[in-house]
Write an enzyme that holds these catalytic residues in place. Structure first.
Site, PDB file in Angstrom:
ATOM      1  N   GLU A  43      52.428 104.821  49.289  1.00  0.00           N
ATOM      2  CA  GLU A  43      53.911 105.399  48.753  1.00  0.00           C
ATOM      3  C   GLU A  43      54.668 105.336  50.158  1.00  0.00           C
ATOM      4  OE1 GLU A  43      55.584 105.710  46.045  1.00  0.00           O
ATOM      5  OE2 GLU A  43      53.783 106.056  44.641  1.00  0.00           O
TER       6      GLU A  43
ATOM      7  N   HIS B  36      55.349  97.334  43.990  1.00  0.00           N
ATOM      8  CA  HIS B  36      55.272  97.707  42.523  1.00  0.00           C
ATOM      9  C   HIS B  36      55.982  96.922  41.605  1.00  0.00           C
ATOM     10  CE1 HIS B  36      54.809 101.615  39.730  1.00  0.00           C
ATOM     11  NE2 HIS B  36      54.075 100.414  39.419  1.00  0.00           N
TER      12      HIS B  36
ATOM     13  N   ASP C 137      60.289  99.301  42.936  1.00  0.00           N
ATOM     14  CA  ASP C 137      59.923  99.881  44.451  1.00  0.00           C
ATOM     15  C   ASP C 137      58.970  98.421  45.266  1.00  0.00           C
ATOM     16  OD1 ASP C 137      58.619 100.895  42.347  1.00  0.00           O
ATOM     17  OD2 ASP C 137      57.228 102.014  43.709  1.00  0.00           O
TER      18      ASP C 137
END
Length: 187
Positions: free
Chosen positions: A124, A163, A173
């Site tokens: 992330e 993603h 994303d």
């Protein structure tokens, strides 16, 4: 910025050595532990469009206070995690051992294979679809990717995706501001 360029990351027994570690309970064993062959890049900001504050740590630990922000009431029951987070400053936090299955991709498919969490590592970036990522994040992501590729040689450049690529129509994303060329040219 220069410190991150010189920084060498090292993975030992599935953990980054000398990097921040916040343990998430949101993981389980991979069905085939030797099958780590995909890297998925995500973004996250909590609350949306806000950075810092420690809410991502809380979210990945299942400790997000639903009263702290109206958005948290919606997401606090979710049980999600990623292997690592790269903050705006470039600081890396690891939540789940790379050998374990973090819960980041959800409904997903890559090259005809469903359940990407089974064989993927999830990173992330603290960010959003509304603003560019920082230089420090690119440097940290490049260093982290190089070490992941060294430790898990089935992950090649062709097996690094967003993603959005494994969950099209459901996720966007790492988003419009993620510079894939800048990122991949240093890998």
């Amino acid at each position: 910025k220069n410190l991150m360029m010189e920084k060498q990351l090292h993975i030992k027994d599935g953990w980054l050595v000398n990097e921040r570690r916040v343990l998430s309970p949101h993981f389980d064993q991979r069905p085939e532990p030797q099958d780590i062959s995909l890297l998925i890049i995500h973004y996250i900001s909590l609350p949306p469009e806000q950075f810092g504050g420690g809410y991502i740590d809380d979210f990945f630990q299942g400790k997000l206070d639903p009263q702290a922000h109206p958005y948290f009431q919606e997401i606090s029951p979710l049980r999600v995690s990623a292997h690592c987070l790269i903050e705006r400053t470039g600081r890396i936090t690891q939540y789940v051992n790379f050998a374990d299955r973090a819960w980041h991709a959800g409904l997903s498919c890559f090259e005809g294979r469903d359940k990407c969490n089974d064989f993927a590592i999830g990173i992330e970036l603290e960010g959003s679809n509304e603003q560019p990522f920082t230089d420090a994040q690119y440097l940290a992501l490049q260093a982290l990717t190089q070490e992941i590729m060294r430790a898990y040689p089935h992950i090649t450049k062709e097996r690094i995706v967003g993603h959005c690529d494994v969950s099209p129509g459901r996720k966007i994303d790492p988003g419009q501001y993620f510079d894939w060329q800048r990122y991949l040219q240093k890998i």
